[in-house]
Each structure stands twice: as C-alpha cells, then as structure tokens.
Scaffold this motif. Structure first.
Motif, mmCIF file in Angstrom:
data_model
loop_
_atom_site.group_PDB
_atom_site.id
_atom_site.type_symbol
_atom_site.label_atom_id
_atom_site.label_comp_id
_atom_site.label_asym_id
_atom_site.label_seq_id
_atom_site.Cartn_x
_atom_site.Cartn_y
_atom_site.Cartn_z
ATOM 1 N N VAL A 286 2.363 -4.891 18.229
ATOM 2 C CA VAL A 286 2.335 -4.182 17.688
ATOM 3 C C VAL A 286 3.251 -3.056 17.731
ATOM 4 N N LYS B 204 1.082 4.208 14.473
ATOM 5 C CA LYS B 204 1.246 3.574 12.826
ATOM 6 C C LYS B 204 0.516 3.938 12.064
ATOM 7 N N GLU C 76 -1.310 1.676 17.350
ATOM 8 C CA GLU C 76 -1.801 2.037 16.303
ATOM 9 C C GLU C 76 -1.740 2.755 15.767
ATOM 10 N N ASP D 121 -9.326 1.454 15.379
ATOM 11 C CA ASP D 121 -8.852 0.164 14.383
ATOM 12 C C ASP D 121 -9.775 -0.635 14.340
ATOM 13 N N HIS E 150 -2.480 -7.588 21.112
ATOM 14 C CA HIS E 150 -2.504 -6.832 20.337
ATOM 15 C C HIS E 150 -1.330 -5.491 19.677
ATOM 16 N N HIS F 78 3.341 -5.860 11.731
ATOM 17 C CA HIS F 78 1.973 -6.764 11.755
ATOM 18 C C HIS F 78 2.762 -7.858 11.737
HETATM 19 ZN ZN LIG Z 1 -3.394 -4.014 14.427
#
Ligand SMILES: [Zn+2]
Ligand SMILES: NC(=O)c1ccc[n+]([C@@H]2O[C@H](COP(=O)([O-])OP(=O)(O)OC[C@H]3O[C@@H](n4cnc5c(N)ncnc54)[C@H](O)[C@@H]3O)[C@@H](O)[C@H]2O)c1
Length: 400
Positions: free
Chosen positions: A293, A211, A208, A160, A289, A273
């Motif tokens: 998330v 996601k 991620e 990412d 992070h 986010h």
């Molecule tokens: Zn991110």
C-alpha cells in the motif's frame, strides 16, 4: 407486500436492517478484572445465558503468546458464567497462508459444526488481518452467518482490516475473490498484543493511517509526521494514537458514506490499492499488504503530480513521510508489465465504471475514471528515480 398487485405487476418487498457494532480499545484484555471482552459479548444481546464462543487463533500469535489459551480459559472461568468457551482454540496458519486455500476456513467450519456453534453463538477470532478475514468468512457462511467477535493483533488489522464489514479468502489467483459482507458483533483491540509484532508488521500497518489521512484529514497527516520518530522507537502510546485515529476515520467512512456494502463503483478507501493488490500477488506475498500500500500510494501520488493534479510540495511530503516511517517506496515488481492489469482487475472486482481515488492535496481525495497508461509508466520511472535504485523491501533496523 401487496397481494392485490399480483395480477398487475411485480410483488415488491422493501426493508432495511440496522447494523451497528463497537470497536473497543484496551490493554491486557484477558486480565480477569478487565471487563471489555465480556462486555463485547454481552452487548450483543446474549441475554442472561452465557455467550458460547469458539476461539480461533493465529499460529503466529500463539507462538508469540504461548500462554494465551490458558489465560483465555481462566478469563472465561472468571466471567461467572457469562462467557463459555466451546473447547480449545482452533489454530489457523498465520499470514496470507490463512487465505490462500480454503483449508483454514474449512477448519473453522468443521469446528462450528462439531462443537455446535449456532446463530446465537460466536466465533472469537484472535489474529492478524489474514486470519481474521478467513475466520470471518467461515463465520459469515456457516448457518448463513454466526456471530463474530474479532480481536485483531496487528497494526493493520486493528486500524483497518479487522474493524470493517468485509471478510474473505483468495481464489483464482485473486485477492479476496471469495467472501462476504458481514459486520462483526464487536471488535476488541488489545494494544499490548502489538508489542510482539516483528518490525515489518509494526511498520506496515501505518501505511493505512497515511492513506486515510491523505484522503480525509490533513491534521492527522501532520500528526503522523510528528509521531514518526516515536513510532520508529516502537512507542506504544504513539501507536495507540495512530490506531485510534485511523480506526475512527475508517468507521466514520463506513457509517457516513452511505455505501458500507460497496454497491456503487467507488471505493475511496482503496486509494493506492489497485497496484498494491497486484504488487502483493506479483511478489508472491513477499510484500506485506501495508508495504504494498505504501508503494501503491507513492506511485499514485507521483502519477497525480505528473498529471498536474498535485503540487510538488505535498507530493514530496508523502514520500518523505513513508520514508520516515521506514516504509518502502518501490519494489522490483513495479517493472513487471503485468502491473497495469491491476487496473482492470480493480474495476472487475467492483464492476461498473473504473473509479480510482487520487488526491489533489493533503487530506483531499478525488475520484478519477480514467488512468493514462503512458503517464502511469512515466510515474513508475519518476518514482524509481526519486526513491533511489529499485530495491527490495528494506528490513529496517529499529532506531532507538
Ligand atoms: Zn489496505
Ligand atoms: N477485510 C478487510 O477489510 C481487509 C482490509 C485490509 C487488509 N485486509 C487483509 O489483511 C491481510 C493482512 O493482514 P495483516 O497485515 O494483519 O498481516 P497478517 O495477518 O498477514 O499477519 C502477519 C504476520 O504477523 C503474525 N502476527 C499476527 N499478530 C501477531 C502478534 N501480535 N505478534 C506476533 N506475530 C503476529 C502472523 O502470524 C503473520 O505471520 C491481507 O490478507 C489483507 O488482504 C483485509
């Protein structure tokens, strides 16, 4: 440009620029016989002359791989003049410290100046997403942009943060307030570097992947469910599969959605986010992070469920997958009344209409322009109910 039009109206100039770069996947990138990294520089049209590169390295990577600078030196020496290092690596503090002040980016600017890195030379950054962001920012503004080759070293950076077009550091208490859109010359993902990550960083980047799977690819979501036990056992092949598929979906988005520099109001990949960025800040960066998330997505799918957009079964499947991957669903910061300021800050970062991406099914992102704060508070309560008592981030033991 039309000079004839000068008297009547505005002068206009219209042009387009072609961007393109490759993300390579390899193992043991610094083995002299491995051509991937050399080719990453050559691919930039450096010509017959050597590519000069200023190495920048994450202090955490250096601690885990103390022999890396020597290996890199030997690699450059074995490149038969094609890759030339501009001195010893600049070492930046690993983690969010790389972005919290201007000092680390300044270290890179100083070295670019002192070592004569020009617009035909490169910065070669080796590190986690934070160091890659800070060094990329410095490369993006020195001489209005010197070339950048990234070697991301965390799961999150390889799938990412390290493969896109954004660089930046934090400012005014806000994430990524100062930065540039600047595509890299190339990215080299060395999967082997991931083996020294601590457990939390190994796991965090998987959020991620969840996601993009939720937004675009139901089959990938199901594959992640299948891969979860192997990922927990730190199986590198399973992680390679996750990183590659996630990176492919990401790059497909950058290439295909028609707005790589985010001129519009929508940022579909920022699913989960708006709260994640706020949770990171409220936790004083205690939350990674990727952990933030996971919590942010858990919250937004709970909201979508309560709003009648998302059925119970896929809602539960998302929470179950995060749990299976050892990722947190809640954190004490969810109770902070400032959390919902994240919505306003999220809109301000882009400008324009508030656009939040939710899902109405697995693999199906939808954009909404309004968030009902009352309902969001209920979603927080409901999530805390189903996820058990609000706990701190779980330090997950590796399950063999
Ligand atoms: Zn991110
Ligand atoms: N530019 C973008 O598009 C983008 C996208 C997503 C996230 N990000 C940014 O990425 C950052 C997070 O990056 P991250 O998750 O990679 O974590 P990180 O960069 O904060 O690194 C986490 C820790 O791991 C250490 N580390 C890195 N590689 C290692 C290795 N191979 N072995 C051992 N230790 C290692 C680092 O020193 C650090 O202590 C955030 O600042 C986030 O805002 C940027």
């Amino acid at each position: 440009l039309s000079l004839n039009g000068a008297a009547e109206g505005p002068l206009t100039a219209a042009f387009s620029i072609d961007y393109g770069y490759a993300v390579h996947f390899t193992r043991d990138a610094f083995a002299p016989s491995n051509a991937t990294l050399r080719e990453a520089f050559a691919g930039e049209g450096a010509g017959p002359a050597a590519a000069r590169a200023l190495p920048v390295i994450d202090s955490g990577v250096l601690a885990a791989w103390p022999g890396l600078p020597a290996k890199l030196r030997a690699y450059a020496e074995a490149s038969e003049g094609r890759l030339q290092l501009a001195g010893e690596p600049v070492v930046l503090p690993g983690g969010e410290a790389a972005k919290q002040s201007e000092a680390p980016a300044r270290q890179v600017l100083d070295a670019i100046n002192e070592r004569g890195i020009d617009r035909h030379s490169y910065v070669l950054v080796i590190g986690g997403g934070a160091v890659v962001d800070a060094a990329g920012y410095a490369a993006g503004i020195a001489h209005r942009g010197v070339r950048l080759v990234r070697m991301p070293t965390t799961v999150l950076a390889q799938n990412d943060a390290g493969i896109g077009v954004k660089n930046g550091i934090n400012g005014y208490g806000k994430k990524n307030f100062i930065g540039t859109f600047a595509p890299p010359a190339a990215v080299v993902n060395d999967l082997e570097l991931l083996t020294t990550l601590d457990d939390r960083d190994w796991r965090a980047g998987a959020s991620e992947a969840v996601k993009v799977a939720l937004l675009k690819d139901r089959a990938f979501f199901n594959e992640l469910e299948t891969l979860a036990p192997a990922l927990n056992a730190r199986d590198l092949d399973a992680m390679e599969r996750l990183v590659r598929r996630c990176a492919a979906l990401h790059m497909g988005h950058i290439e295909g959605n028609g707005d790589p520099f985010e001129l519009g109001s929508a940022r579909p990949l920022d699913f989960g986010h708006w709260s994640a960025h706020k949770l990171e800040a409220l936790s004083d960066t205690r939350l990674r992070h990727g952990e933030a998330v996971a919590i942010g997505i858990a919250l937004d799918v709970t909201y979508a469920h309560l709003a009648g957009m998302l059925a119970a079964e896929p809602w539960q499947a998302v929470l179950d997958l995060f749990t299976a991957l050892g990722l947190p669903l809640t954190a004490p910061e969810l109770d902070d009344p400032r959390l919902l300021d994240g919505l306003r800050e999220f809109r301000e970062h882009l400008g324009g209409l508030l656009t939040v991406t939710l899902i109405d099914g697995l693999g199906s992102g939808v954009e909404v322009h309004e968030i009902d704060h009352q309902l969001m508070h209920r979603a927080i309560g409901r999530l805390q109910e189903v996820a058990g008592p609000t706990g701190d981030v779980r330090e997950c033991a590796v399950t063999p």
